[in-house]
Design an enzyme around this catalytic site. Sequence first.
Site, mmCIF file in Angstrom:
data_model
loop_
_atom_site.group_PDB
_atom_site.id
_atom_site.type_symbol
_atom_site.label_atom_id
_atom_site.label_comp_id
_atom_site.label_asym_id
_atom_site.label_seq_id
_atom_site.Cartn_x
_atom_site.Cartn_y
_atom_site.Cartn_z
ATOM 1 N N ASP A 235 0.831 -1.195 0.000
ATOM 2 C CA ASP A 235 0.000 0.000 0.000
ATOM 3 C C ASP A 235 0.874 1.255 0.000
ATOM 4 O O ASP A 235 1.874 1.340 0.714
ATOM 5 C CB ASP A 235 -0.896 -0.014 1.249
ATOM 6 C CG ASP A 235 -1.883 1.126 1.278
ATOM 7 O OD1 ASP A 235 -2.716 1.203 0.366
ATOM 8 O OD2 ASP A 235 -1.813 1.929 2.220
ATOM 9 N N GLU A 284 14.751 -15.303 -0.731
ATOM 10 C CA GLU A 284 15.230 -16.355 0.171
ATOM 11 C C GLU A 284 14.240 -17.501 0.294
ATOM 12 O O GLU A 284 14.611 -18.619 0.662
ATOM 13 C CB GLU A 284 15.482 -15.784 1.576
ATOM 14 C CG GLU A 284 16.644 -14.818 1.679
ATOM 15 C CD GLU A 284 16.720 -14.217 3.073
ATOM 16 O OE1 GLU A 284 15.971 -14.693 3.965
ATOM 17 O OE2 GLU A 284 17.499 -13.270 3.267
#
Length: 571
Positions: A235, A284
């Site tokens: 956002d 990751e």
Amino acid sequence: MTQNLADTSRPAADTAHEAAALDPVTGSAARGWWRDAVIYQVYPRSFADSNGDGMGDLPGIRSRLPYLRDLGVDAVWLSPFYASPQADAGYDVADYRAVDPMFGTLLDADALIRDAHQLGLRIIVDLVPNHSSDQHEWFQRALREGPGSPLRERYHFRPGKGENGELPPNDWESIFGGPAWTRTENPDGTPGDWYLHLFAPEQPDFNWENPAVADEFRSILRFWLDMGVDGFRIDVAHGLVKAPGLPDLGGADQLKLLGNDVMPFFDQDGVHEIYRSWRKILDEYPGQRIGVAEAWTPTVQRTANYVRPDELHQAFNFQYLGTDWDAAALREVIDVSLDSMRPVDAPTTWVLSNHDVTRHATRFANEPGLGTQIRTPGDRALGLRRARAATLLMLALPGSAYVYQGEELGLPDVTDLPDEVRQDPSFFRQAGQDGYRDGCRVPIPWSGSEAPYGFGPVAGGPSWLPQPAEWAELSVEAQTGDPSSTLELYRSALAVRRARPDLGAGTEVEWLDSPEGTLAFRRGSFVCTVNTTGEPVRMAAPGRLLLASTELVVDGGETVLAPDTTGWWAV
């Protein structure tokens, strides 16, 4: 028209947690799933209510996941469900690691994610890093401890101007109207410093120059990634970094400048360092987790900065959302969008509606040039016809498409909500956004002949915003099995898109000659034709008709493309 299709259902295997498939030739990760995904936005309070309190919740969403699988989408984006006082419908977060009790619990979130994965759906959650709630522990401590508190460095506290500090620190205006600053009261009761809030006063902006803020959000990312989410919609991704010194803008009516200029509080270059650090975290984790930027920028080219190879994966294409139903304008924004994303090897995104703008069935029902928040219903039949045609155009373009809940039902905005039921915070402030976002947030209808139309478990039960009486004929139940319905059009379109590799993938369209007011383009063995005029247009039939937004007549080698119609063709 619609047509029967071969079985294009997905396997039920949990693919969302598998590591990215490796290309057998290069040994590198395969092209990402997000590049041609269709992502469905769920606004939790308005999707499905499991307990009859009138508010949608996570168990309600979980119960409707099979509907989304059968609709044919690839992923579900959930608007905020975090612990919040709900001053701005959950975009004022008090605790980023907790579920607000009105929506359920962390266990409900975990179950929802697991069920989605079992159904072959990915889950994207909203993240709100520009500001917190004023009830966030950090902000409350900053107020209690007063000037000199280290917690104040995590927000933008500033002394006021004027003889006694009675004026705001600068001339910035809130997006919701009024000054972007609110004055505090010191612990001893005297007037204190001011704090910055680009939105409501209950939403103080974080100071991203403070390392503690960056550390906290890296931890929040890992919390939800460990829960199994497949990505984040970020956002106000363009708002985190403010210009040094917080300089004055030098004038009023600043909202008119938004989207036209780089502002001292929006689209500052410093945001990109933040997203590079986030990309490392996303990479990751197995299964190709993604970041999606809600970035309002002056140009598509600047939007492309957010999706460079070491930053986020997608960014919303608001320039496309704001384009009128006009062939020339649409072709221009399509070309600019594709040309801007190609150099950074990012997919273009396409979106027509969301929780902040008037639904496109209503926008297209009105005269062009009125913007993305419209208060009048317009010609609803015309709006729906254009909305159906616009949907097939969007789904034929290369890249990723976003669908806002209820648009597959052809829902219009509710433009006649009484003032007393409205909850949009900007409705209660002057000179801000129009404040009519409630109209696109009314709970969607599922079944039955009376409100809440299956939104809740009890006929005649409550819903947090009232639903129109005419929505009974727009419910999922009413439209299912009707080949002329908007719901079945979406189901057919998404099945065709899944079955044909020409759709979604790639970065190119081959424009074909077509009459004025129309569009025609080819993608492999697929052609899309669009008539944006109010008159029928005769043209050569490109091939075998796959699908059309309204009934089309094919006569020999020609077809009459009806007004405001899109056709899909196999060639």
